[in-house]
Design a protein around this motif. Structure first.
Motif, PDB file in Angstrom:
ATOM      1  N   SER A  93     -79.361 -18.112  20.229  1.00 15.34           N
ATOM      2  CA  SER A  93     -78.163 -18.438  19.442  1.00 15.34           C
ATOM      3  C   SER A  93     -76.989 -17.598  19.932  1.00 15.34           C
ATOM      4  CB  SER A  93     -78.387 -18.160  17.961  1.00 15.34           C
ATOM      5  OG  SER A  93     -77.161 -18.278  17.246  1.00 15.34           O
TER       6      SER A  93
ATOM      7  N   GLU B 280     -74.148 -17.203  18.464  1.00 18.00           N
ATOM      8  CA  GLU B 280     -73.249 -16.811  17.379  1.00 18.00           C
ATOM      9  C   GLU B 280     -73.041 -15.290  17.373  1.00 18.00           C
ATOM     10  OE1 GLU B 280     -71.379 -18.530  15.208  1.00 18.00           O
ATOM     11  OE2 GLU B 280     -71.957 -20.231  16.463  1.00 18.00           O
TER      12      GLU B 280
ATOM     13  N   VAL C  23     -70.194 -18.943  23.080  1.00 10.67           N
ATOM     14  CA  VAL C  23     -69.164 -18.833  22.053  1.00 10.67           C
ATOM     15  C   VAL C  23     -68.066 -17.924  22.578  1.00 10.67           C
ATOM     16  CG1 VAL C  23     -68.611 -17.896  19.784  1.00 10.67           C
ATOM     17  CG2 VAL C  23     -70.656 -19.301  20.072  1.00 10.67           C
TER      18      VAL C  23
ATOM     19  N   ARG D 276     -62.360 -18.679  18.929  1.00  9.21           N
ATOM     20  CA  ARG D 276     -62.667 -18.483  17.490  1.00  9.21           C
ATOM     21  C   ARG D 276     -61.578 -17.682  16.789  1.00  9.21           C
ATOM     22  NH1 ARG D 276     -68.257 -18.596  15.895  1.00  9.21           N
ATOM     23  NH2 ARG D 276     -69.175 -20.496  16.782  1.00  9.21           N
TER      24      ARG D 276
END
Length: 255
Positions: free
Chosen positions: A210, A212, A247, A252
């Motif tokens: 992941s 994140e 990411v 973001r």
């Protein structure tokens, strides 16, 4: 001197070099040697006459491997490896020790696989280094996924850029455990000054799969941004990498 015993030892050594050990038997059916195939069906012939783009991944890998093992031709072996690792990217990125655990993969074939990976990465890195500006985020993400996405341990790296946002170098600065890399902010600062960087992109991988960012990732990024600003080095992005995705902190709004 017992020559039969010496011949047996030599045979065992050869099988170990080729990765043929009793505890790593293949999980694919027996197949004939490629040399017995119709010439027009053999991967090397097809590559020469139809071009590499006409071959499937397993056929291309078989050409690189050169041979299979007893009862399993190179194409069957390539298919088995691709299935075992889940695709060409994961296979190329696998650590040497993991490759050597596969039936039929000795030091010679494992070295070929890692050489293919490194050549492909150097090609992408060359493109990044010679781009007019370091602005193609898709190329950067692709390079980082291929370079770091399959690392079994957390790794922290920097892409150092000059005043024209051109790549100076990509460097892995810290390696850690399966879930943490201890990053020393002043070491990042020192290296940035040494290579005369004006800007940089931070990057680290998440072996969990992941991408994140964690709160610890966010806190570290803020510390690095504040520290590097003191010597006029801009942090353009921090990219968290997993095998299949990335990411971007910049996208973001986390910088």
């Amino acid at each position: 001197m017992d020559t039969s015993e010496n011949n047996n030892d030599a045979s065992i050594a050869k099988r170990e070099l080729n990765g043929e050990c009793d505890d790593r038997e293949p999980h694919s059916p027996h197949s004939e040697s490629i040399a017995t195939w119709q010439l027009q069906e053999q991967p090397r012939y097809r590559l020469m006459h139809e071009g590499a783009e006409a071959l499937a991944n397993a056929e291309l890998l078989a050409v690189c491997l050169g041979s299979g093992v007893a009862g399993e031709d190179a194409v069957a072996m390539a298919r088995r490896l691709l299935k075992q690792f889940g695709g060409i990217g994961a296979l190329l990125s696998a650590p040497m020790a993991q490759l050597l655990q596969c039936y039929g993969v000795g030091s010679a074939k494992a070295s070929v696989i890692k050489a293919i990976q490194e050549l492909s990465l150097r090609d992408v890195e060359h493109e990044l280094a010679h781009a007019d500006q370091f602005a193609d985020s898709a190329s950067v993400s692709r390079f980082l996924r291929r370079r770091m996405g399959h690392e079994p341990r957390e790794t922290f790296a920097c892409l150092f850029l000059n005043a024209r946002n051109q790549l100076i170098s990509f460097e892995v600065l810290f390696r850690g455990s399966v879930d943490r890399a201890h990053v020393h902010a002043r070491e990042v600062l020192r290296r940035g000054i040494e290579v005369n960087a004006v800007a940089l992109v931070l990057a680290h991988n998440h072996p969990s799969g992941s991408p994140e960012p964690s709160q610890a990732d966010i806190n570290l990024t803020r510390r690095l941004v504040d520290l590097l600003q003191q010597v006029d080095i801009r942090v353009l992005d921090h990219i968290v990498v997993a095998a299949g995705s990335c990411v971007s902190f910049a996208r973001r709004g986390l910088l």
